[in-house]
Motif scaffolding. Sequence first.
Motif, PDB file in Angstrom:
ATOM      1  N   GLU A  24       0.825  -1.215   0.000  1.00 55.28           N
ATOM      2  CA  GLU A  24       0.000   0.000   0.000  1.00 55.28           C
ATOM      3  C   GLU A  24       0.858   1.265   0.000  1.00 55.28           C
ATOM      4  O   GLU A  24       0.498   2.267  -0.630  1.00 55.28           O
ATOM      5  N   LEU A  25       1.984   1.240   0.697  1.00 57.49           N
ATOM      6  CA  LEU A  25       2.884   2.399   0.677  1.00 57.49           C
ATOM      7  C   LEU A  25       3.492   2.598  -0.709  1.00 57.49           C
ATOM      8  O   LEU A  25       3.657   3.730  -1.167  1.00 57.49           O
ATOM      9  N   HIS A  27       2.047   1.816  -3.510  1.00 61.50           N
ATOM     10  CA  HIS A  27       0.944   2.367  -4.295  1.00 61.50           C
ATOM     11  C   HIS A  27       0.767   3.863  -3.985  1.00 61.50           C
ATOM     12  O   HIS A  27       0.608   4.672  -4.908  1.00 61.50           O
ATOM     13  N   LEU A  28       0.800   4.209  -2.704  1.00 61.44           N
ATOM     14  CA  LEU A  28       0.685   5.618  -2.304  1.00 61.44           C
ATOM     15  C   LEU A  28       1.805   6.446  -2.921  1.00 61.44           C
ATOM     16  O   LEU A  28       1.569   7.545  -3.434  1.00 61.44           O
ATOM     17  N   HIS A  73      -6.435   8.794  -3.160  1.00 57.31           N
ATOM     18  CA  HIS A  73      -5.493   7.720  -2.803  1.00 57.31           C
ATOM     19  C   HIS A  73      -4.904   7.913  -1.409  1.00 57.31           C
ATOM     20  O   HIS A  73      -4.637   6.946  -0.717  1.00 57.31           O
ATOM     21  N   THR A  74      -4.726   9.162  -0.986  1.00 56.96           N
ATOM     22  CA  THR A  74      -4.218   9.410   0.366  1.00 56.96           C
ATOM     23  C   THR A  74      -5.286   9.083   1.400  1.00 56.96           C
ATOM     24  O   THR A  74      -5.011   8.414   2.402  1.00 56.96           O
ATOM     25  N   TYR A  77      -5.555   5.350   1.700  1.00 52.72           N
ATOM     26  CA  TYR A  77      -4.455   4.751   2.457  1.00 52.72           C
ATOM     27  C   TYR A  77      -4.651   4.975   3.962  1.00 52.72           C
ATOM     28  O   TYR A  77      -4.516   4.038   4.757  1.00 52.72           O
ATOM     29  N   LEU A  80      -6.988   2.709   5.852  1.00 55.55           N
ATOM     30  CA  LEU A  80      -6.549   1.337   6.101  1.00 55.55           C
ATOM     31  C   LEU A  80      -5.999   1.154   7.510  1.00 55.55           C
ATOM     32  O   LEU A  80      -6.000   0.041   8.039  1.00 55.55           O
TER      33      LEU A  80
END
Length: 103
Positions: A24-25, A27-28, A73-74, A77, A80
């Motif tokens: 996920e990081l 992707h971020l 997207h932020t 994230y 999550l």
Amino acid sequence: MQNLWISAGIALNDGADLIKAQTELQHLMEKTALEPGCIAFEIRQNLERPEHFTLWECWTGEDALKAHFEAPHTVAYLKLGLTKVNYIERLGPIGNRPTGTQS
């Protein structure tokens, strides 16, 4: 106008999956690098403590940073709940202090 540099330290939340956080990081990082006003956005993983990460960011200014925290997207994230912020540093050139600060 000076660019806004940020260094931030984050760590895996208790019970969070490290592999999921890494994915996920990544992707971020990829999505954030494409944002208007983002000059640089890197996330590095601590080699001795892999549950810790450092973010190095450079923005065109406060408005760009604010928009980053409102980007889908932020927001996704952060929802999550994988990591927590340990510190945030706002950085500038050597000798450049905000008005009213003393050494």
